[in-house]
Design an enzyme around this catalytic site. Structure first.
Site, PDB file in Angstrom:
ATOM      1  N   HIS A 175     -42.909  25.162 -48.002  1.00  0.00           N
ATOM      2  CA  HIS A 175     -41.525  25.196 -47.518  1.00  0.00           C
ATOM      3  C   HIS A 175     -40.559  24.573 -48.532  1.00  0.00           C
ATOM      4  CE1 HIS A 175     -42.150  20.972 -45.964  1.00  0.00           C
ATOM      5  NE2 HIS A 175     -40.877  20.878 -46.310  1.00  0.00           N
ATOM      6  N   ASP A 204     -48.950  25.083 -45.338  1.00  0.00           N
ATOM      7  CA  ASP A 204     -47.718  24.559 -45.938  1.00  0.00           C
ATOM      8  C   ASP A 204     -47.966  23.991 -47.331  1.00  0.00           C
ATOM      9  OD1 ASP A 204     -45.015  24.079 -46.096  1.00  0.00           O
ATOM     10  OD2 ASP A 204     -45.107  22.123 -45.099  1.00  0.00           O
ATOM     11  N   SER A 211     -41.269  15.692 -48.847  1.00  0.00           N
ATOM     12  CA  SER A 211     -42.185  16.814 -48.663  1.00  0.00           C
ATOM     13  C   SER A 211     -42.804  17.231 -49.995  1.00  0.00           C
ATOM     14  CB  SER A 211     -41.447  18.009 -48.055  1.00  0.00           C
ATOM     15  OG  SER A 211     -41.024  17.721 -46.752  1.00  0.00           O
TER      16      SER A 211
END
Length: 342
Positions: free
Chosen positions: A82, A112, A189
């Protein structure tokens, strides 16, 4: 009433029963600090900032920001899928401020994760992936990343729980996720969750908005699997039967008549024309309760069983159709990989 001049009041509640001096926590705190500092100095240089979108002069107009982990000296970088999204322009910035362009080797939205390669010839500092199966609850961990654009930020905490499951951006369940209370924010992230041995044992991936200290990282063993699949095939191979469905309860009377114990199953809603499910004779409304000997208690179980090891093999499936148990043989094929727009 206690006499304020008594030895208890003077020494405080931490003193011993005989008025002994309180314990000195300084050595313990120093050991904790030294552990965090050591991890930061050893792994920090391997954590890069991932910038996506076109280059701009105004810093306020910058595109997406995230983090990544260099895992080899030739510039292989793990991050979240993402973070890179569908971006065609990706840049990596290391702790020394050196910027290099990067390209995507493969993405796996189901976990992910994404694998990049830095285009520059400069040798990068890198970190080793550890064995996440050795983790224990309460173990010290350090998170390194670029939250909210603040470079090389370090937070520390513990492993709060192991074996969690969270839903990925693709809708598939990510298994064996690490829960930690090390503070994470947007921009973390793709960054590193590191053990006190300076091994990357997780890739930070998610936070729960509004919650305090509930953050998640994809386990390093999952990352190792995805990494090897992308290097070999360019994507992660998984089985596919051509259905969509939802988790639904199994009526008790149907379970009793069929002789099954499932309270829930995978209710098939749509069947792809000419797909493996159609060829096997599956119909909308069928409830899958077992596949290849594994009990199916919902759609997530069905997706989980359809891994790469079941591609191209004839599998036994049991379904409930109009309250009756039916045995079906199905032949899963390889699922089409995610294709990025070039």
């Amino acid at each position: 009433m206690l006499d304020p001049t008594s030895s208890f009041a003077a020494d405080g509640p931490s003193a011993g029963a005989n008025g002994a001096a309180p314990l000195n926590d300084q050595p313990l705190l120093d050991a904790y600090s030294h552990a965090v500092i050591d991890v930061t100095e050893r792994v920090g240089p391997a954590v890069v900032r991932v910038e996506t979108g076109p280059k701009v002069r105004n810093m306020r107009e910058r595109g997406g920001l995230g983090s990544g982990i260099v895992i080899s000296p030739d510039g292989l970088v793990l991050t979240n899928s993402h973070v890179v999204g569908a971006s065609k322009e990706i840049r990596l910035r290391d702790v020394e401020g050196f910027v290099s362009d990067a390209h995507v080797l493969g993405v796996d939205p189901d976990t992910d994760l994404a694998l990049l390669r830095a285009n520059g010839a400069r040798e990068l500092r890198y970190a080793a992936l550890g064995n996440s199966k050795r983790l224990r609850r309460g173990q010290l961990v350090v998170a390194i990343g670029n939250p909210l654009g603040f470079e090389s930020t370090v937070t520390a905490g513990v492993v709060s729980a192991l074996g969690r499951s969270i839903r990925s951006v693709s809708g598939r369940i990510i298994e064996d996720v690490i829960q930690t209370d090390a503070a994470l924010n947007p921009g973390n992230s793709g960054g590193a969750l590191v053990s006190s041995n300076a091994e990357v044992i997780g890739i930070n991936t998610a936070i729960i908005n509004g919650a305090q200290g509930i953050c998640f990282a994809v386990a390093s063993n999952t990352a190792q699997f995805v990494l090897s699949e992308i290097i070999r095939h360019g994507y992660v191979r998984r089985a596919y039967i051509g259905v969509s469905g939802q988790t639904a309860p199994v009526p008790r009377r149907h379970a009793v008549v069929a002789g099954v114990e499932n309270k829930m199953g995978a209710l098939l809603m749509n069947i792809e024309a000419d797909g493996p499910a159609t060829q096997a004779g599956l119909l909308p409304g069928d409830v899958v309760i077992r596949l290849d000997g594994v009990e199916i208690h919902g759609v997530d179980d069905l997706i989980r069983v359809l891994d790469r090891d079941r591609i191209g093999k004839t599998l036994a499936m049991e379904v409930l159709r109009l309250g009756r148990l039916r045995a079906i043989e199905i032949y899963p094929v390889e699922r089409k990989p995610v294709v990025r727009q070039s």
